[in-house]
Design an enzyme around this catalytic site. Sequence first.
Site, PDB file in Angstrom:
ATOM      1  N   LYS A  80       5.422  -3.584   5.315  1.00 42.74           N
ATOM      2  CA  LYS A  80       4.592  -2.650   4.541  1.00 42.74           C
ATOM      3  C   LYS A  80       4.822  -1.232   5.056  1.00 42.74           C
ATOM      4  O   LYS A  80       4.611  -0.952   6.233  1.00 42.74           O
ATOM      5  CB  LYS A  80       3.107  -3.033   4.673  1.00 42.74           C
ATOM      6  N   ASP A  85      -2.447   5.929   4.107  1.00 42.98           N
ATOM      7  CA  ASP A  85      -3.338   5.181   3.206  1.00 42.98           C
ATOM      8  C   ASP A  85      -4.702   5.863   3.155  1.00 42.98           C
ATOM      9  O   ASP A  85      -5.551   5.646   4.019  1.00 42.98           O
ATOM     10  CB  ASP A  85      -3.473   3.730   3.702  1.00 42.98           C
ATOM     11  N   SER A  90     -10.226   4.499  -4.748  1.00 42.57           N
ATOM     12  CA  SER A  90     -11.207   3.784  -3.902  1.00 42.57           C
ATOM     13  C   SER A  90     -11.113   4.380  -2.491  1.00 42.57           C
ATOM     14  O   SER A  90     -10.749   3.701  -1.519  1.00 42.57           O
ATOM     15  CB  SER A  90     -10.905   2.284  -3.867  1.00 42.57           C
ATOM     16  N   LYS A  92     -11.163   5.926   1.147  1.00 46.02           N
ATOM     17  CA  LYS A  92     -11.739   5.469   2.412  1.00 46.02           C
ATOM     18  C   LYS A  92     -12.732   6.505   2.938  1.00 46.02           C
ATOM     19  O   LYS A  92     -12.603   7.696   2.633  1.00 46.02           O
ATOM     20  CB  LYS A  92     -10.620   5.297   3.463  1.00 46.02           C
ATOM     21  N   ARG A 101      -2.282   6.901   9.208  1.00 49.81           N
ATOM     22  CA  ARG A 101      -0.882   7.322   9.351  1.00 49.81           C
ATOM     23  C   ARG A 101      -0.026   6.167   9.864  1.00 49.81           C
ATOM     24  O   ARG A 101       1.196   6.188   9.749  1.00 49.81           O
ATOM     25  CB  ARG A 101      -0.777   8.515  10.307  1.00 49.81           C
ATOM     26  N   ASP A 103      -0.161   3.110   8.788  1.00 48.80           N
ATOM     27  CA  ASP A 103      -0.144   2.017   7.808  1.00 48.80           C
ATOM     28  C   ASP A 103       1.291   1.645   7.389  1.00 48.80           C
ATOM     29  O   ASP A 103       1.485   0.799   6.521  1.00 48.80           O
ATOM     30  CB  ASP A 103      -1.006   2.399   6.594  1.00 48.80           C
ATOM     31  N   ASP A 162      -7.583   0.513  -2.772  1.00 52.09           N
ATOM     32  CA  ASP A 162      -7.319   0.477  -1.321  1.00 52.09           C
ATOM     33  C   ASP A 162      -6.635  -0.819  -0.893  1.00 52.09           C
ATOM     34  O   ASP A 162      -6.139  -0.915   0.224  1.00 52.09           O
ATOM     35  CB  ASP A 162      -8.641   0.687  -0.561  1.00 52.09           C
ATOM     36  N   GLU A 164      -3.755  -1.797  -1.465  1.00 50.52           N
ATOM     37  CA  GLU A 164      -2.444  -1.380  -1.985  1.00 50.52           C
ATOM     38  C   GLU A 164      -1.279  -2.081  -1.298  1.00 50.52           C
ATOM     39  O   GLU A 164      -0.205  -2.214  -1.871  1.00 50.52           O
ATOM     40  CB  GLU A 164      -2.285   0.142  -1.839  1.00 50.52           C
ATOM     41  N   ARG A 166      -0.785  -5.200  -0.510  1.00 48.75           N
ATOM     42  CA  ARG A 166      -0.380  -6.436  -1.192  1.00 48.75           C
ATOM     43  C   ARG A 166       0.366  -6.134  -2.490  1.00 48.75           C
ATOM     44  O   ARG A 166       1.177  -6.936  -2.949  1.00 48.75           O
ATOM     45  CB  ARG A 166      -1.604  -7.331  -1.418  1.00 48.75           C
TER      46      ARG A 166
HETATM   47  N1  BES Z   1      -4.327  -0.425   5.510  1.00 48.12           N
HETATM   48  C1  BES Z   1      -5.550  -1.045   5.168  1.00 48.12           C
HETATM   49  C2  BES Z   1      -5.989  -2.093   6.196  1.00 48.12           C
HETATM   50  C3  BES Z   1      -6.312  -1.613   7.579  1.00 48.12           C
HETATM   51  C4  BES Z   1      -7.616  -1.244   7.909  1.00 48.12           C
HETATM   52  C5  BES Z   1      -5.334  -1.588   8.566  1.00 48.12           C
HETATM   53  C6  BES Z   1      -7.914  -0.831   9.198  1.00 48.12           C
HETATM   54  C7  BES Z   1      -5.650  -1.188   9.848  1.00 48.12           C
HETATM   55  C8  BES Z   1      -6.933  -0.814  10.157  1.00 48.12           C
HETATM   56  C9  BES Z   1      -5.442  -1.730   3.806  1.00 48.12           C
HETATM   57  O1  BES Z   1      -4.631  -1.110   2.884  1.00 48.12           O
HETATM   58  C10 BES Z   1      -6.815  -1.758   3.227  1.00 48.12           C
HETATM   59  O2  BES Z   1      -7.320  -0.721   2.949  1.00 48.12           O
HETATM   60  N2  BES Z   1      -7.377  -2.952   3.047  1.00 48.12           N
HETATM   61  C11 BES Z   1      -8.690  -3.104   2.528  1.00 48.12           C
HETATM   62  C12 BES Z   1      -8.686  -4.263   1.561  1.00 48.12           C
HETATM   63  C13 BES Z   1      -9.959  -4.405   0.783  1.00 48.12           C
HETATM   64  C14 BES Z   1     -10.112  -3.234  -0.155  1.00 48.12           C
HETATM   65  C15 BES Z   1      -9.918  -5.698  -0.002  1.00 48.12           C
HETATM   66  C16 BES Z   1      -9.629  -3.358   3.693  1.00 48.12           C
HETATM   67  O3  BES Z   1      -9.233  -4.040   4.658  1.00 48.12           O
HETATM   68  O4  BES Z   1     -10.730  -2.844   3.651  1.00 48.12           O
HETATM   69 ZN    ZN Z   2      -3.069   0.021   3.678  1.00 50.45          ZN
HETATM   70 MG    MG Z   3      -5.631   0.368   1.744  1.00 52.79          MG
END
Ligand code: BES
Ligand code: ZN
Ligand code: MG
Length: 317
Positions: A80, A85, A90, A92, A101, A103, A162, A164, A166
């Site tokens: 990935k 991100d 949606s 963060k 940074r 990600d 968010d 993204e 997957r």
């Molecule tokens: N990059 C994030 C996951 C992440 C969070 C990695 C904290 C490292 C530390 C990913 O893209 C994400 O935002 N996932 C969401 C999925 C949810 C919206 C189903 C998450 O984990 O909140």
């Molecule tokens: Zn991510």
């Molecule tokens: Mg995300």
Amino acid sequence: MEAPANHVTPTVFANTIEQKLSLFADRVIVHKRPQSWIEGEQMGAFLSVSKGSEEPPIFLELHYKGSSDSAQPPLVLVGKGITFDSGGISLKPSSGMDAMRADMGGAATVCSAIVTAAALKIPINIIGLAPLCENMPSGKANKPGDVVRAKNGKTIQIDNTDAEGRLILADALCYAHSFKPRAIINAATLTGAMDVALGSAATGVFTNSDWLWERLHKASVVTGDRVWRMPLFQHYTKQVTDSALADLNNVGKYSRSGGACTAAAFLREFVSADHWAHLDIAGVMTNKDEIPYLRKGMSGRPTRTLVEFAAGLASDV
Ligand code: BES
Ligand code: ZN
Ligand code: MG
């Protein structure tokens, strides 16, 4: 992983890896696939994420020929590569968002493993794939409820922009199958839920292959950069295939429950290979003070385990 996202854009990431691999030009080929190529490959899920940003996407493709038999089926590593991100529409919360940074940690660790394999002349063939882009909110960005079509024709309802990782991995995993691989391993900072589950103790491994699990686990015992097996139950698949508008939904129906597992179940919908493993590295992304021999900050885990795994495969032939 540590470098600021304005310094390491998708383009800079690809150029950096290309430059590191230029030392091994006799055995490595680098393709930096531009947006026009990504469009030609019909990677609609990846493109839907990248279009929210001003930075152009790149699909990075590395071919390392380590085996004397150039027809030997390759190990395909997929990472990935979200260079930042923000969450997209949606969005963060602002607190801690700077960590996103890193990600692109999946892309960084698999590309680094290939650089290392090339330096060590590990005698197997490896292909590295990294979809690289930013996840940003803009007038062109994905909106909750949008539906996109992945490379394999499956449609996806994007209820949370968010989730993204997957989306970009779905297309990369489809493409990975075109190399008739010996095994496919993807690495991704995919879910905050993985960090909740295991913290920084181990990378979570979701796999359809007992053989691959055993090899990864064995490698991790040698390096100390641990892995731990996680479930791929149909239970989770049901929660991502229940979508009003499409074949799949990019978030589980009970979004907070088993988030790392529903994300893995989603990726599995793009895999037909017998030996596939998804490594969720969100929990091991940073090092505070848990691992005394790693410096503070972004960890690069589990690069050591990937290299040891590849070296182990070499003695298997
Ligand atoms: N990059 C994030 C996951 C992440 C969070 C990695 C904290 C490292 C530390 C990913 O893209 C994400 O935002 N996932 C969401 C999925 C949810 C919206 C189903 C998450 O984990 O909140
Ligand atoms: Zn991510
Ligand atoms: Mg995300």
